[in-house]
Design a protein around this motif. Structure first.
Motif, PDB file in Angstrom:
ATOM      1  N   ALA A  23     -19.742 -22.619  15.533  1.00  0.00           N
ATOM      2  CA  ALA A  23     -19.731 -21.313  14.853  1.00  0.00           C
ATOM      3  C   ALA A  23     -18.370 -21.026  14.208  1.00  0.00           C
ATOM      4  N   LEU A  24     -17.337 -21.748  14.662  1.00  0.00           N
ATOM      5  CA  LEU A  24     -16.024 -21.598  14.020  1.00  0.00           C
ATOM      6  C   LEU A  24     -15.901 -22.524  12.811  1.00  0.00           C
ATOM      7  N   THR A  25     -16.853 -23.455  12.716  1.00  0.00           N
ATOM      8  CA  THR A  25     -16.779 -24.490  11.683  1.00  0.00           C
ATOM      9  C   THR A  25     -17.713 -24.200  10.516  1.00  0.00           C
ATOM     10  N   VAL A  26     -18.904 -23.691  10.815  1.00  0.00           N
ATOM     11  CA  VAL A  26     -19.847 -23.327   9.752  1.00  0.00           C
ATOM     12  C   VAL A  26     -20.275 -21.868   9.944  1.00  0.00           C
ATOM     13  N   ASP A  27     -20.747 -21.271   8.874  1.00  0.00           N
ATOM     14  CA  ASP A  27     -21.220 -19.888   8.933  1.00  0.00           C
ATOM     15  C   ASP A  27     -22.332 -19.781   9.985  1.00  0.00           C
ATOM     16  N   GLN A  28     -22.162 -18.824  10.906  1.00  0.00           N
ATOM     17  CA  GLN A  28     -23.163 -18.643  11.983  1.00  0.00           C
ATOM     18  C   GLN A  28     -24.578 -18.520  11.436  1.00  0.00           C
ATOM     19  N   ARG A  29     -24.707 -17.941  10.260  1.00  0.00           N
ATOM     20  CA  ARG A  29     -26.053 -17.717   9.724  1.00  0.00           C
ATOM     21  C   ARG A  29     -26.776 -19.017   9.418  1.00  0.00           C
ATOM     22  N   ARG A  30     -26.008 -20.110   9.367  1.00  0.00           N
ATOM     23  CA  ARG A  30     -26.641 -21.415   9.111  1.00  0.00           C
ATOM     24  C   ARG A  30     -27.051 -22.125  10.388  1.00  0.00           C
ATOM     25  N   LEU A  31     -26.770 -21.496  11.524  1.00  0.00           N
ATOM     26  CA  LEU A  31     -27.055 -22.162  12.806  1.00  0.00           C
ATOM     27  C   LEU A  31     -28.337 -21.664  13.450  1.00  0.00           C
ATOM     28  N   ASP A  32     -29.149 -22.610  13.880  1.00  0.00           N
ATOM     29  CA  ASP A  32     -30.293 -22.295  14.746  1.00  0.00           C
ATOM     30  C   ASP A  32     -29.983 -22.932  16.094  1.00  0.00           C
ATOM     31  N   VAL A  33     -30.038 -22.173  17.148  1.00  0.00           N
ATOM     32  CA  VAL A  33     -29.772 -22.757  18.464  1.00  0.00           C
ATOM     33  C   VAL A  33     -31.084 -22.749  19.257  1.00  0.00           C
ATOM     34  N   ILE A  34     -31.570 -23.939  19.550  1.00  0.00           N
ATOM     35  CA  ILE A  34     -32.834 -24.102  20.275  1.00  0.00           C
ATOM     36  C   ILE A  34     -32.479 -24.289  21.753  1.00  0.00           C
ATOM     37  N   VAL A  35     -32.923 -23.367  22.585  1.00  0.00           N
ATOM     38  CA  VAL A  35     -32.352 -23.264  23.933  1.00  0.00           C
ATOM     39  C   VAL A  35     -33.387 -23.550  25.031  1.00  0.00           C
ATOM     40  N   ASN A  36     -32.882 -24.180  26.071  1.00  0.00           N
ATOM     41  CA  ASN A  36     -33.669 -24.484  27.268  1.00  0.00           C
ATOM     42  C   ASN A  36     -34.117 -23.215  28.008  1.00  0.00           C
ATOM     43  N   THR A  37     -35.371 -23.211  28.452  1.00  0.00           N
ATOM     44  CA  THR A  37     -35.838 -22.099  29.295  1.00  0.00           C
ATOM     45  C   THR A  37     -36.350 -22.601  30.653  1.00  0.00           C
ATOM     46  N   GLY A  38     -36.121 -23.894  30.923  1.00  0.00           N
ATOM     47  CA  GLY A  38     -36.581 -24.446  32.206  1.00  0.00           C
ATOM     48  C   GLY A  38     -35.905 -23.805  33.404  1.00  0.00           C
ATOM     49  N   ASP A  39     -34.716 -23.204  33.164  1.00  0.00           N
ATOM     50  CA  ASP A  39     -33.951 -22.564  34.254  1.00  0.00           C
ATOM     51  C   ASP A  39     -34.333 -21.105  34.442  1.00  0.00           C
TER      52      ASP A  39
END
Ligand code: GDP
Length: 305
Positions: free
Chosen positions: A15-31
């Motif tokens: 997020a410090l390297t590219v614009d946050q708006r270009r990031l999709d974070v696919i996150v674990n829900t097994g926990d």
């Protein structure tokens, strides 16, 4: 693709390297787990709080400046707590639980929570269906992940890991779209079994990754023969793998065309290449946000080479 604290350090660098708006974070829900009737998604919250810059930096989870009065008061009814839920953090779990009870999907609620925290990246669960991780440790009955990880502080030899529901889970449509369309898909340095496993175990996500393999880069969570933190090394050993970046690369070889390991493990570059992957050595220990950002640059540049 992300688990919790390990992944969040990398996501922060990204997020410090590219614009946050270009990031999709696919996150674990097994926990994910229910405490006091509240639906708690530790990894989703760790990623959201980190991107919002409100995370409690010391442990890397929870909110900065927390108090634990409600948890203390709950002791009267439930006995001594073993899972830390701060007073402000409880607001997130109350909201999530309320919205889920109203019939909203987890992905919808996650997006709402991220927006209320001012996060501009898209944070999403891998699936809206329930996937739950269970761990069997030698001499003990199978237990839900948080009991193993937090209550028992991951003591003991891991014999099996079970991802209940993963075989029938459908991917969150945005996650599938993201893998298909993204310029780069990054498997963060997370636990391959209990953080990335519940994501890539979802059939359609796995297939999409295979098709995108040339754009997929995985980062080793094993550095210098051990985990930087947490039980990934014990799990590798317990499940019959060697404890090295090469073992991680073997787990991802079908999914990732490029593998990033630490400079200290440069001797594994050639063996990883022998698996048919491109291999890169870098400083992967993200002790500061700046180091996480330079790792993110190395990872993104690797596709341009
Ligand atoms: P966590 O269990 O909540 O920390 O979530 P993750 O699964 O996302 O992260 C755990 C993994 O990240 C562990 O296997 C760690 O070894 C790895 N990890 C944590 N910090 C770092 C780091 O700075 N560099 C690398 N390469 N791996 C890390």
């Amino acid at each position: 693709m992300a688990g919790g604290v390990g992944a969040a350090k990398f996501v922060r660098g990204l997020a410090l390297t590219v614009d946050q708006r270009r990031l999709d974070v696919i996150v674990n829900t097994g926990d994910d787990e229910t405490f006091y009737g509240l639906y708690v998604s530790p990894d989703l919250d760790t990623i959201t709080y980190t991107l919002a810059d409100v995370v409690n930096r010391g442990p890397g989870w929870g909110l900065a400046g927390e108090s634990f009065n409600a948890l203390g008061a709950l002791t009267r009814f439930y006995g001594k707590p073993w899972f830390g839920l701060g007073d402000k953090d409880l607001a997130t779990h109350l909201y999530r639980t309320d919205r889920l009870r109203q019939g909203a999907s987890l992905s919808r609620v996650t997006a709402e929570i991220a927006r209320r925290f001012g996060v501009r990246a898209s944070v999403m669960p891998a699936s809206d269906d329930q996937v739950r991780t269970f761990v069997k440790v030698k001499g003990l009955p199978t237990m839900p992940f948080q009991q193993y990880f937090v209550k028992r502080r991951f003591r003991g030899a891991v014999e099996t890991i079970e991802l209940k529901g993963v075989a029938t889970a459908s991917p969150c449509p945005a996650a599938l779209r993201s893998i298909r369309q993204a310029a780069a898909v990054i498997i963060a340095p997370s636990n391959p079994f209990v953080s990335i496993g519940p994501i890539v175990g979802i059939k359609k996500l796995r297939e999409a990754l295979r098709s995108a393999r040339d754009r997929v880069i995985a980062i080793s969570p094993i550095v210098g023969g051990k985990s930087v933190k947490g039980p990934a090394d014990r799990m590798l050993r317990g499940l019959g793998h060697e404890v090295s970046p090469l073992a991680i690369a073997r787990l991802y070889r079908d999914l990732a065309g490029t593998f990033v390991l630490d400079n200290i493990d440069a001797k594994y570059l050639e063996p990883v290449r022998g698996l048919g992957m491109r291999a890169i050595a870098a400083d992967t220990v993200m002790a500061t946000a700046e180091r996480a950002a330079s790792l993110a640059s190395v990872v993104l540049d690797s596709l341009a080479r």
